[in-house]
Write an enzyme that holds these catalytic residues in place. Sequence first.
Site, short mmCIF file in Angstrom:
data_model
loop_
_atom_site.label_atom_id
_atom_site.label_comp_id
_atom_site.label_asym_id
_atom_site.label_seq_id
_atom_site.Cartn_x
_atom_site.Cartn_y
_atom_site.Cartn_z
N HIS A 16 48.15 41.07 47.21
CA HIS A 16 49.03 41.66 46.16
C HIS A 16 48.58 41.12 44.81
CE1 HIS A 16 53.13 43.17 44.71
NE2 HIS A 16 52.53 42.65 43.64
N HIS A 18 47.70 42.12 40.45
CA HIS A 18 47.66 43.02 39.28
C HIS A 18 46.43 42.68 38.46
CE1 HIS A 18 51.82 44.39 39.97
NE2 HIS A 18 51.98 43.17 40.45
N LYS A 102 52.36 52.20 47.09
CA LYS A 102 53.35 51.25 46.60
C LYS A 102 54.62 51.96 46.20
CE LYS A 102 54.92 47.29 45.09
NZ LYS A 102 54.37 46.30 44.16
N HIS A 139 58.22 47.14 46.64
CA HIS A 139 58.92 46.20 45.73
C HIS A 139 60.38 46.27 46.14
CE1 HIS A 139 59.51 43.93 41.90
NE2 HIS A 139 60.75 44.29 42.19
N HIS A 177 56.08 40.23 47.92
CA HIS A 177 56.65 39.06 47.25
C HIS A 177 58.10 38.78 47.64
CE1 HIS A 177 57.78 42.34 44.63
NE2 HIS A 177 56.67 42.36 43.96
N ASP A 250 50.55 38.02 43.56
CA ASP A 250 51.29 38.76 42.53
C ASP A 250 50.90 38.28 41.14
OD1 ASP A 250 53.02 40.68 41.51
OD2 ASP A 250 54.78 39.38 41.62
#
Length: 347
Positions: A16, A18, A102, A139, A177, A250
């Site tokens: 995970h 970004h 996602k 999420h 997460h 994350d």
Amino acid sequence: MVTMQELTIRRPDDWHLHLRDGSVLAAVLPFTARRFARAIVMPNLAPPVTTTAAALAYRGRIVAALPAGAVFTPLMTLYLTDTTPPEEIDRAVDSGVVLGCKLYPAGATTHSAAGVTDVRRIDAVLARMSERGLALQVHGEVTDPAVDIFDREACFIEQVLGPLVARHPGLRVVFEHVTTRAAVEYVCAARPGIAATVTPQHLLLNRNALFQGGIRPHLYCLPVLKREADREALRAVVAAGNPRFFLGTDSAPHARTQKESACGCAGIFSAHAGIELYAEVFEQLGALARLEDFAAHFGADFYGLPRNSGTLTLERRAWSAPASYPLERAELVPLRAGAALAWAVRA
Ligand code: NCD
Ligand code: ZN
């Protein structure tokens, strides 16, 4: 007991991450590529990566931004919206480079405005994902402003995730997460095909850290840090070596000015120490021998991908994270900025 001075593990993956785009991508990618062989790249760009064509183009930009000699594979995801057509799932699977989709509840976090307003609207897409074996990354927070922010994950399990998992019994789901005891208990008891990622910050810190001596915007992420009992549940489940829980940093870069603001962005940058921070946690737990499973085995096994072939060596060597890293015309403040880390990656 003899203290371990170094640890060699199979090269890990970050499930995970970004990476953003453009100059931020170029600035942060080397940190991840140095440590991890693969990473699942989140699609919350602006505009979001909602199509396979966009994911392929984004993948190309990531590969082009890799430092010379880096051996790193980006694993792509699509951002689901209320209007994602089921045919997009076929294109994603057929591309061979999209590993999942996602689900951002609309408004739940950074760049989630185009997310899904009601999961019932995407049931046909979820059914196609289930048929085609494409994983759903979630999420897991409700967005109802009337729900206390510390209860949004638990509420999501009851109102959204539990029913969704029951409606789609063959769908593989990663609860991203996870931050609460409720989430740990849910995942442990769920049917096969349900797993979770765990970040370094949720293993290392509780919500007191957000207010230690003043407000700490660089420790603000979503889902927000929770209470100590929640952190203890996360630590216990990873220390036990439960294969449903694996590494997902994350890491989420934002410029300093975006974080230190009257309305600061959610997201913690941790890629500069993306494996070192977990080593610290596993050492505190007396479970360093389980780090490799968590970082390099369980995620690959869940996604049905081969385990990596290379290795990574960590050594006990104190170093300090810098106060900030340069971003084009800006600065990036990392987790542990200006403070000590116990483990380092051997050059
Ligand atoms: C992430 C981001 O900045 O993109 N922020 C965060 O606090 N984790 C989005 C997300 O994963 O929720
Ligand atoms: Zn994220």
